[in-house]
Design an enzyme around this catalytic site. Sequence first.
Site, mmCIF file in Angstrom:
data_model
loop_
_atom_site.group_PDB
_atom_site.id
_atom_site.type_symbol
_atom_site.label_atom_id
_atom_site.label_comp_id
_atom_site.label_asym_id
_atom_site.label_seq_id
_atom_site.Cartn_x
_atom_site.Cartn_y
_atom_site.Cartn_z
ATOM 1 N N LYS A 92 -5.801 -17.771 10.467
ATOM 2 C CA LYS A 92 -5.297 -16.409 10.664
ATOM 3 C C LYS A 92 -5.774 -15.931 12.024
ATOM 4 C CE LYS A 92 -2.968 -13.166 8.470
ATOM 5 N NZ LYS A 92 -1.891 -13.255 7.486
ATOM 6 N N ASP A 138 2.474 -11.014 10.872
ATOM 7 C CA ASP A 138 1.755 -10.286 9.818
ATOM 8 C C ASP A 138 1.886 -8.810 10.206
ATOM 9 O OD1 ASP A 138 -0.207 -10.734 7.403
ATOM 10 O OD2 ASP A 138 -1.226 -9.249 8.615
HETATM 11 P P1 NDP Z 1 4.214 -4.500 8.541
HETATM 12 O O1 NDP Z 1 3.477 -4.245 9.791
HETATM 13 O O2 NDP Z 1 5.649 -4.872 8.619
HETATM 14 O O3 NDP Z 1 4.079 -3.237 7.574
HETATM 15 C C1 NDP Z 1 2.846 -2.759 7.133
HETATM 16 C C2 NDP Z 1 3.075 -1.520 6.299
HETATM 17 O O4 NDP Z 1 1.857 -1.141 5.679
HETATM 18 C C3 NDP Z 1 3.515 -0.319 7.114
HETATM 19 O O5 NDP Z 1 4.297 0.520 6.320
HETATM 20 C C4 NDP Z 1 2.180 0.334 7.471
HETATM 21 O O6 NDP Z 1 2.282 1.719 7.772
HETATM 22 C C5 NDP Z 1 1.419 0.134 6.189
HETATM 23 N N1 NDP Z 1 -0.029 0.048 6.441
HETATM 24 C C6 NDP Z 1 -0.666 -0.753 7.316
HETATM 25 N N2 NDP Z 1 -1.986 -0.571 7.264
HETATM 26 C C7 NDP Z 1 -2.178 0.365 6.344
HETATM 27 C C8 NDP Z 1 -3.333 0.995 5.811
HETATM 28 N N3 NDP Z 1 -4.564 0.678 6.255
HETATM 29 N N4 NDP Z 1 -3.159 1.921 4.836
HETATM 30 C C9 NDP Z 1 -1.921 2.213 4.396
HETATM 31 N N5 NDP Z 1 -0.797 1.663 4.853
HETATM 32 C C10 NDP Z 1 -0.932 0.754 5.804
HETATM 33 O O7 NDP Z 1 3.383 -5.633 7.772
HETATM 34 P P2 NDP Z 1 3.872 -6.619 6.627
HETATM 35 O O8 NDP Z 1 4.848 -5.941 5.741
HETATM 36 O O9 NDP Z 1 4.240 -7.901 7.264
HETATM 37 O O10 NDP Z 1 2.511 -6.884 5.829
HETATM 38 C C11 NDP Z 1 2.082 -6.075 4.741
HETATM 39 C C12 NDP Z 1 1.054 -6.825 3.911
HETATM 40 O O11 NDP Z 1 1.638 -8.040 3.424
HETATM 41 C C13 NDP Z 1 -0.210 -7.246 4.656
HETATM 42 O O12 NDP Z 1 -1.300 -7.249 3.764
HETATM 43 C C14 NDP Z 1 0.098 -8.689 5.058
HETATM 44 O O13 NDP Z 1 -1.082 -9.438 5.290
HETATM 45 C C15 NDP Z 1 0.831 -9.151 3.812
HETATM 46 N N6 NDP Z 1 1.685 -10.335 4.000
HETATM 47 C C16 NDP Z 1 2.690 -10.360 4.927
HETATM 48 C C17 NDP Z 1 3.495 -11.470 5.040
HETATM 49 C C18 NDP Z 1 4.674 -11.506 5.954
HETATM 50 O O14 NDP Z 1 5.439 -12.479 5.864
HETATM 51 N N7 NDP Z 1 4.917 -10.524 6.788
HETATM 52 C C19 NDP Z 1 3.239 -12.691 4.243
HETATM 53 C C20 NDP Z 1 2.204 -12.529 3.241
HETATM 54 C C21 NDP Z 1 1.451 -11.401 3.174
HETATM 55 P P3 NDP Z 1 2.253 2.208 9.299
HETATM 56 O O15 NDP Z 1 3.588 1.844 9.863
HETATM 57 O O16 NDP Z 1 2.035 3.681 9.208
HETATM 58 O O17 NDP Z 1 1.106 1.498 9.959
#
Ligand code: NDP
Length: 449
Positions: A128, A168
């Site tokens: 990562k 991510d």
């Molecule tokens: P994105 O950046 O596309 O979206 C993240 C979302 O979560 C946004 O809506 C963001 O809001 C919100 N967010 C981020 N940090 C926080 C926080 N501390 N508290 C509350 N809301 C938060 O990321 P992904 O959708 O790609 O990833 C989301 C999760 O899924 C993560 O844990 C990631 O590790 C996991 N994941 C992702 C994969 C992928 O293929 N993308 C694969 C497997 C797991 P804002 O815009 O306001 O920051």
Amino acid sequence: MLTNEYLKRVYAQVEKRDGHEPEFLQAVREVFESLELVIDKHPEWEKNALLERFVEPERVIEFRVPWVDDNGNVQVNRGYRVQYNSAIGPYKGGLRFHPSVNLSVIKFLGFEQCLKNSLTTLPMGGGKGGSDFDPKGKSDAEVMRFCQSFMTELYRHIGQFTDTPAGDIGVGGREIGFLFGQYKRIVDQHAAGVLTGKGLTFGGSLARTQATGYGLCYFSAEALKYLANTTYEGKTVVVSGSGNVAQYCAQKVTQLGGKVVAMSDSQGYIYDPNGVDLKKLFDIKQRRRARISVYADEVPGSEYHVGCRDIWNVKCDIAHPCASQNEMDEKGAQALVDNGCMAVFEGANMPLTPEAIAVVQKNGLLYSPGKASNAGGVATSGLEMSQNSIRMSWSFDEVDEKLHGIMKNIYKACYDASVECGKPGDLMLGANVAGFLKIAEAMLAQGVV
Ligand code: NDP
């Protein structure tokens, strides 16, 4: 509580060495608690110091990322790549760009990634990386300059047979495009397999964008079917976050007959009793890159609430936390229980605190850990690499069908391991044990390395 002497000793050593890394400790502890149930059958682990080796990443890289903003000022961020474990394949795992990124966060994600990748059955080790850079509010040109500087250091550590990053939080198609462009320019090779989540015009896979969210629902549908004899049809669903995972989770839930009534970003959440209008949400998040509060401004009958943690107060049958680590605490979990929720299936990595997991499990809700239910993203990254290697592109339906099959198999592997451990249906236990057994076997076969 850990009772096995070997596990206790190794965990104490991790606490001593890495006590300042709370997320990493949390992830290790959860897995060790699961391994309690199988450790007696594996005296060879202690003899070969297997757990001591597993809690130590193979390599940690930390580097300076200098770049110039639109006003001509020099900015400096910190970059990371943790190459955690390569026993079953080249390191593989995403890059996260978010101000909260530090070594503890990247190490916990790398550790979890090893088990997740093992569960996919594809030959991928775990890693990562990321940076404390915040793409939010930056111009495209600033994001490009940052990505180019980041890759100017990272390129020497990665390669299709060494380490293959992906996206991510904060790293989507735009960032992967800039990162790939710089890699290609430096090494002078269109080595597509080095990064996944690429655009479709330069080696990306159809269905990769949707894969984590869709895969989450495919896994959850299996759990609903076999553990509760039910489906998404007619269920009210809350999905936290509104990024890549949340968006496509919400889309698949809707396709499977569920109704998504609440979604969030880091500032607050929206509630729409009529079911979230996904066309509107995608436009706000993907095209306009705006806050989720805009949804309530534009959709009559919906509400916006400041504070994302309160989303768990919304009554639902199924909760999909898809935002970030530790986003649901004990209070959030208790609110779900009090409102009659039947299942929590994780889309994010480690979104529930240990206390929240205890509440969910004690009250008999179905529960799956992200390392199992969100593995569809990395699995499809694996399929993207396969397509790059054979120089072919599969259709959306072909990839989606393979993803569906993989998620069913992951569910089965977790369930079967839970049965073997004498706790049928404990998918967290099953995921940790099934994921680790394969890595352990590969590490033992390769000697002390
Ligand atoms: P994105 O950046 O596309 O979206 C993240 C979302 O979560 C946004 O809506 C963001 O809001 C919100 N967010 C981020 N940090 C926080 C926080 N501390 N508290 C509350 N809301 C938060 O990321 P992904 O959708 O790609 O990833 C989301 C999760 O899924 C993560 O844990 C990631 O590790 C996991 N994941 C992702 C994969 C992928 O293929 N993308 C694969 C497997 C797991 P804002 O815009 O306001 O920051």
